[in-house]
Each structure stands twice: as structure tokens, then as C-alpha cells.
Design a protein around this motif. Sequence first.
Motif, PDB file in Angstrom:
ATOM      1  N   UNK A 154       0.686   5.720   0.786  1.00  0.00           N
ATOM      2  CA  UNK A 154      -0.148   6.859   1.092  1.00  0.00           C
ATOM      3  C   UNK A 154       0.092   7.768   0.025  1.00  0.00           C
ATOM      4  N   UNK A 161       0.828  -1.111   0.091  1.00  0.00           N
ATOM      5  CA  UNK A 161       0.094  -0.022   0.218  1.00  0.00           C
ATOM      6  C   UNK A 161       0.729   1.231  -0.114  1.00  0.00           C
ATOM      7  N   UNK A 214      -3.905  -9.971  -4.214  1.00  0.00           N
ATOM      8  CA  UNK A 214      -2.480  -9.213  -4.406  1.00  0.00           C
ATOM      9  C   UNK A 214      -1.198 -10.037  -4.623  1.00  0.00           C
ATOM     10  N   UNK A 270      -1.996  10.516   9.233  1.00  0.00           N
ATOM     11  CA  UNK A 270      -1.594  10.527   7.787  1.00  0.00           C
ATOM     12  C   UNK A 270      -0.604   9.744   7.305  1.00  0.00           C
ATOM     13  N   UNK A 271       0.261   9.228   8.275  1.00  0.00           N
ATOM     14  CA  UNK A 271       1.333   8.383   7.713  1.00  0.00           C
ATOM     15  C   UNK A 271       0.973   6.718   7.862  1.00  0.00           C
ATOM     16  N   UNK A 272       0.130   6.798   8.785  1.00  0.00           N
ATOM     17  CA  UNK A 272      -0.155   5.149   8.792  1.00  0.00           C
ATOM     18  C   UNK A 272      -1.397   4.864   7.765  1.00  0.00           C
ATOM     19  N   UNK A 273      -1.540   3.525   7.614  1.00  0.00           N
ATOM     20  CA  UNK A 273      -2.201   3.199   6.459  1.00  0.00           C
ATOM     21  C   UNK A 273      -3.649   2.921   6.884  1.00  0.00           C
ATOM     22  N   UNK A 305       2.599   0.475  14.522  1.00  0.00           N
ATOM     23  CA  UNK A 305       2.224   0.042  13.305  1.00  0.00           C
ATOM     24  C   UNK A 305       2.659  -1.484  13.003  1.00  0.00           C
ATOM     25  N   UNK A 323      -5.434  -3.953   0.876  1.00  0.00           N
ATOM     26  CA  UNK A 323      -4.243  -3.646   0.822  1.00  0.00           C
ATOM     27  C   UNK A 323      -3.327  -4.211   1.991  1.00  0.00           C
TER      28      UNK A 323
END
Lengths: 264, 239
Positions: A141, A139, A207, B56-59, B24, B65
Motif C-alpha cells: 500500500x 502487494x 507474479x 487504507x491498510x487493506x489491499x 484479511x 497482485x
Amino acid sequence: MIPLVGARWDDAAQSPRFGRAIDFGLIDFIEVNFPISRSEDPTALGVPLYAHTSNNPLSSAHGLDYRLAQQVRISADAAGSPWIGEHLSWLSPAPSGALGYVINPLLTREFEEISSRNARALQHFYQRPVALEFGPVYWTNEGETNELEFLNSVATRADCAIILDIAHYLVGIRNTGRRPYSGLDALDPSRVVELHVAGTRRGSDGFWHDAHGALPDAETLAMLRNCLKLYPGVRAVTFEHDLAAPEDAFFEGIREIRNEMELA
Amino acid sequence: MTPLSVSTATPEGTSEAHRIQRLFIELLFVEGTREAYARDPLAVLQRYLLPRSYRSVLPDVTSAAFLAEARGRKIGVAREVHARFPNTLGCRGLCEERSLATSALFARFLGSSFFMDPERALPHPYGIGRGYENISKFALWLRDAEQLRRPGCELDSRNSLYLEFSIYLIAQVKHARDTFFERFKRGVIWRTWPQSEAAVVLVTPSLKVYRLSGVEGERLLGPFASADLDAIESRLPES
């Protein structure tokens, strides 16, 4: 200079097929994945040994545990390994240990700095070039740096070399919907010294995953050929293949790699 | 509600980088943490003493996915564990690595300090320290979780686990760099019934299994004390 062709060695059970591959002139070196047991001696195969490990978490906020690095250094020194392959990764939430496969760090400036610091320190400890590799991506961002930019930035700041794992790269672009070859221009060609080649597989969830039990597909092999042109400084191509897969497939994979290299 | 991980690390005294790394990794492996973050990410960030900006940096932890990555990692651990404990897990109906990976038992293991804290594991045989393999983590966790050292425990579970774990430990003796494994060079023992000296099981280096009762069994308890699976603790000093 034509790159050498080698294969990844994880334990002594692989040695018989490696010996046959060496006899057939298929393998120029072995890439030994540390740690190994005290009773194993991969140097007995009689070809150059390139040191590699996936158990030093170079991106960890905890820094490095040097017990493994000490073992790697001793073997790398004895073998005259031209560089030592390492991973920009996390392995656990603690100062040591590993939960399983390498975990990609978050691609933030903070971890870019941490990774650079750890890579510099490890390279100093080894007194030998370190070549950095990144794991497969699932993934991204939006708006943030990608794994290739991160890898190149750390390699530049720490003055390290780069291993481009083509299977990891392909898994990453397939999983995130990026175009083939996108982002490869982020890597400084003068730093890319080694390419890894392996199979990939698509899971039932759609995936893609790194798959050392499979042979490289046509896209992987074509990418190998093109990466050799993109990165003329590559000195080694390493085939990663599971012992559990048939020996014939091992030989076939190496032959296919050599064929592509002749076309490059 | 599935609990968050049982972390032995306290947030205080660690940097934000340490804490986001921990969070994480827990999002990947610990269902309770992932569920809590999906429900209320800001509350979880606050619990880990992390500013909101880290969101904002974590999924997106509900995305296909991210779940694919998390699933792949769990299967990797399950593969390692199932290969070593097929009978122990088979007795629980977990006959394949995939069924293990999706089981409630495995979720409890992944959320435990035995999985996350390297000090809970035995040394890696290749001399790189603790916490680099999941075999001892799982064995010591299951022994603890099912209270297999207590009188009245499920004896089949105890004996199955101990037999398969003893095979692993004995196999390390020949190849280990870490001297911890020398204690198993004459074999492994455990009491047939916890805390009872009535009978002792001995697994020899050639993997022959004996059950010895009376004087014969009692005679082993002293010399084999450091190879007694009831006595093996993850924080034993290395010999």
C-alpha cells in the motif's frame, strides 16, 4: 568469520541425500523445520542442528500457542542451536491452527507492537536468541512501511536477530516493482545472522513465487554474494530445496552457494 | 450470491486487531467475503465492527497482485488435499489440484468453519494441537456437507472418502506424538451402509480391505468403536 553452509531439513526422507552431502563436505549444519514426528532423529546425521519453525504465528493478535514452542525448545536445548528461526506471520484467524503457508501480517503499528510483544515473550520462553524472518510479498500500500522496515523495527524492539530470506525478498521486489537492493539498508547489519537461499519461479499470471523445487537463479546468487558484504555478521547460509527435486540439483545448489561465498 | 464465511467466532468480545486479522485472512480464502468487500468495503468493515480507517491498510482485493497471492494460497491447500483424496475428488471430475482449487466444492470448503476453526479438525499427529493440517478438515467437512453418515447417501462417495481417509489415519499411528492416533493401531472400520449393522468395512494396518457381514462384522463394532469413521468427531477428547 566465514559463515557456515547448511540446508533445510523437513523430514527423514531427506536424510540419505543429506548424509551424502555431509560426506562430500557440502553441508556444515542442518536447519530442522519443526514440528517433526516422534520417530525422526535428524541429529543422527551428526552435524549441528539449527532449530526453525514456521508454525508459531508471531504476529497473531491471539498470541502464541506454546505446544509447538515446547517441542522446539527441547530440541534446540539438546542440540545447542545458536538461535531459533521464527516467522513474523499469521497462520489462521483463530488462537491456534494453520491454514497453509505463512501469511504476512498487515504492516501497521498495531501489529508491529503485537509482533514485538510475542517475539519478546517467545525469546524469553526459549532462553535462546530468536531470529525473525518475513514471507514473500505480493502487494504494497502506498505510503506505508515496507516489510524490511517492519522486520527491522520488530527485531529492534524485541532485541531479536534477523534471517533475510533472499528468495522471499526477490519475490517481493519483483512483484511490487521495486529496484534490486532497495530497502536492504533498513536492516540493522548487526542483527542479520542468517541468509536463506532458494529458487523462485514466475507464474502464468506474471507474479513471482518462492520455489524450493527450483535452483537459485543468477540474480539470487549475486544477491547472496552482495548480502554477505552488506551484512558481515551473517553466520549461516541455508539452502532450501524440495525433496521432490532431483538429488543432483540439491548438490549443485549447495556448490553454487559455496562458490558465491568464496567470491564474496 | 456466495455467502460470507461461516465463522464460529463472534465479533463481540474480540479486539480490533483480532477482527482485522480475521477479515484479511477471509479476504484471501473466502470468495464470498472478497466479493462482498469489493462491492462495498465499508459495509463489510462495519459487519466486522471495524472503523473505516482500516480500509487504507487493506489491499485492493480486485488487484492482480492480491488475487495472485490468494490464488497461490488456495492452490497450496488444494495440493495438500488432492494428494490425499485423489479418487474421492476424481469421482467428482476434479482430477488435478488446479481444477480442485477453482471448483465450487472447494470454495464451499474454504468458506466453512471446518477450514477456519481449528476445533473442527483432528489433532495434528506431531502433538501441536488441532487445525494444523487440512486433511482431516476436508474429510470431516465433506462427510458433513454430503451427509455421508445418513442412510440413502451416495455410497461411492462415502466409501471412497472413508478409504482414503483411513489410509491417512493409519499412516499416522507409527509416527504420531499425539496419542489420539493410537485408536487406529488395529485398523479403521465403517458400516457399509450408514447406520446399518448388515456389513462392516475393515481396513487393516497393512491396508488390506475386508468387507465383513453378519456376526463377523457385528463383532468388530464394539472393540473398534473408537476407530469407526462414522463416530470420529473433531471434538473427541484426546486419549
